[in-house]
Design an enzyme around this catalytic site. Structure first.
Site, PDB file in Angstrom:
ATOM      1  N   LYS A 184      -5.890 -11.145  -5.706  1.00 34.18           N
ATOM      2  CA  LYS A 184      -6.986 -11.259  -4.755  1.00 34.18           C
ATOM      3  C   LYS A 184      -8.181 -10.385  -5.145  1.00 34.18           C
ATOM      4  CE  LYS A 184      -6.515  -8.871  -0.990  1.00 34.18           C
ATOM      5  NZ  LYS A 184      -6.216  -8.216   0.255  1.00 34.18           N
ATOM      6  N   LYS A 224       0.829  -1.208   0.000  1.00 35.96           N
ATOM      7  CA  LYS A 224       0.000   0.000   0.000  1.00 35.96           C
ATOM      8  C   LYS A 224       0.865   1.261   0.000  1.00 35.96           C
ATOM      9  CE  LYS A 224      -4.149  -1.871   2.168  1.00 35.96           C
ATOM     10  NZ  LYS A 224      -5.040  -1.828   3.316  1.00 35.96           N
ATOM     11  N   LYS A 251     -11.556  -4.736  -2.531  1.00 36.78           N
ATOM     12  CA  LYS A 251     -12.411  -3.537  -2.581  1.00 36.78           C
ATOM     13  C   LYS A 251     -11.727  -2.409  -3.350  1.00 36.78           C
ATOM     14  CE  LYS A 251     -13.290  -4.184   2.143  1.00 36.78           C
ATOM     15  NZ  LYS A 251     -13.222  -3.662   3.480  1.00 36.78           N
TER      16      LYS A 251
END
Ligand code: TYM
Length: 337
Positions: free
Chosen positions: A199, A113, A202
């Site tokens: 994966k 991230k 969201k």
């Protein structure tokens, strides 16, 4: 006999998808009668990436409604909002002061991230796993049901327990109980519909990559029609050359309630043209009752408000007690009236 305790949570960032459901929430529901359960909406975690203050409250509220719609039962479980209980932030600070910085810098999710956030990366993002440890440890959780992607964060929580118990506890009176991850083999890592090697997430910019729990039947059918497959006829699990095939068969297995062996046999000679409508139907039927209950819950704001008030009261009682125990062990001066 007292029941073992469970704690878990979901961030209110975007729509919940089949990965969140199969990796986490459906297992909370499945096991809830066996345990004493605490399920929180982790809104403090949601601000570790840039967030929209105009939608945070509504998103938080919606996730609590989804917990109920998925079948969380208040007879066995407490639902609450993380930021309603200040002990989460306070314990995170105490744990910060015994957690080595390099343990956090090693976290895979942080590194991934941080790369995306560039120079704007916040201290909060780095500290995220310590806040997660605080969530778990405040409730003396025995088990933490999560998807595979949270495994490293749980290992960090366990390392923090060892360190704080070593430094401030005794062998007969440890400060914290050691929590265990509860990660099931199937469904722990649901993959993207557009790339079977990454994966379902969201934060994926493509809506086509995931099935949201509140998608309409049409949206689900469209996403499956267009999802990535391969040109091979006959569908099989566990072929490393066919990650999409493995993922879609796993979804079918989990949502149809069949065993892997039954599905392997049923689909061994099928082509995609036959399988996709079948999977579409199973997903639509599984999500339909969730959507219906969600609409009913969301249209009764007083009910949900009451659930969250009761949740705060129940969770706070446990959390405050733990926090006092930790502050005591760390040697803070007690406030006396
Ligand atoms: P979050 O909000 O990213 O995801 C919520 C839960 O969904 C699981 N999950 C998946 N499972 C299978 N396949 C996928 N593709 C998939 N994507 C997500 C996650 O593993 C998680 O169980 N840090 C946590 C929230 C958290 C938490 C906690 C969890 C904060 N404090 C304490 C447990 C205990 C997170 O970001 O989850």
């Amino acid at each position: 006999m007292t029941k073992a305790r469970i704690l878990s949570g979901v961030q209110p960032t975007g729509n919940l998808h089949l990965g969140n459901y199969l990796g986490a929430i459906s297992n909370w529901v499945k096991f809830q009668k066996e345990f004493e359960n605490f399920f929180c909406v982790v809104d403090l975690h949601a601000i570790t990436a840039q967030h929209n203050p105009k939608t945070l409250a509504q998103d938080t509220y919606n996730i609590a409604a989804i917990y109920l719609a998925c079948g969380i039962d208040l007879e066995y479980s407490t639902i609450f909002i993380q930021s309603h209980i200040s002990a989460h932030s306070e314990l995170a600070w105490l744990l910060n002061c015994i957690t080595p910085l390099n343990w956090l810098e090693r976290m895979t999710q942080y590194k991934e991230k941080a790369k995306k956030q560039g120079e704007n990366v916040s201290v909060g993002l780095l500290d995220y796993p310590v806040l997660m440890a605080a969530d778990i440890l405040l409730y003396d959780a025995d088990k933490v049901p999560v998807g595979e992607d949270q495994k490293q964060h749980l290992e960090l929580t366990r390392d923090i327990v060892i360190r704080i118990n070593d430094q401030f506890g005794t062998s007969t009176e440890p400060i914290f109980k050691m929590p265990q991850p509860l990660i099931l083999t199937e469904g722990a890592r649901v993959m993207s519909l557009t790339d079977g090697t990454s994966k379902m997430s969201k934060s994926d910019p493509s809506e086509m990559s995931r099935i949201n729990l509140l998608d309409s039947p049409d949206q689900i059918a469209q996403k499956l029609k267009r999802c990535k497959t391969d040109p091979i006829k006959g569908l099989t699990f566990d072929d490393p050359q066919r990650p999409e095939c493995h993922n879609l068969l796993t979804l079918y297995t989990l949502l149809s309630g069949q065993t892997k062996e039954e599905v392997a046999q049923e689909c061994s000679t099928m082509g995609w043209g036959q399988f996709k409508p079948l999977l579409s139907e199973v997903i639509i039927e599984s999500l339909k009752p969730i959507g219906t209950r969600y609409q009913a819950i969301i249209s009764e704001p007083d009910y949900l408000k009451g659930v969250l008030q009761q949740g705060k009261a129940q969770a706070e009682k446990v959390a405050e007690k733990t926090l006092l125990r930790v502050k005591d062990a760390l040697g803070f001066l007690k406030y006396e009236k």
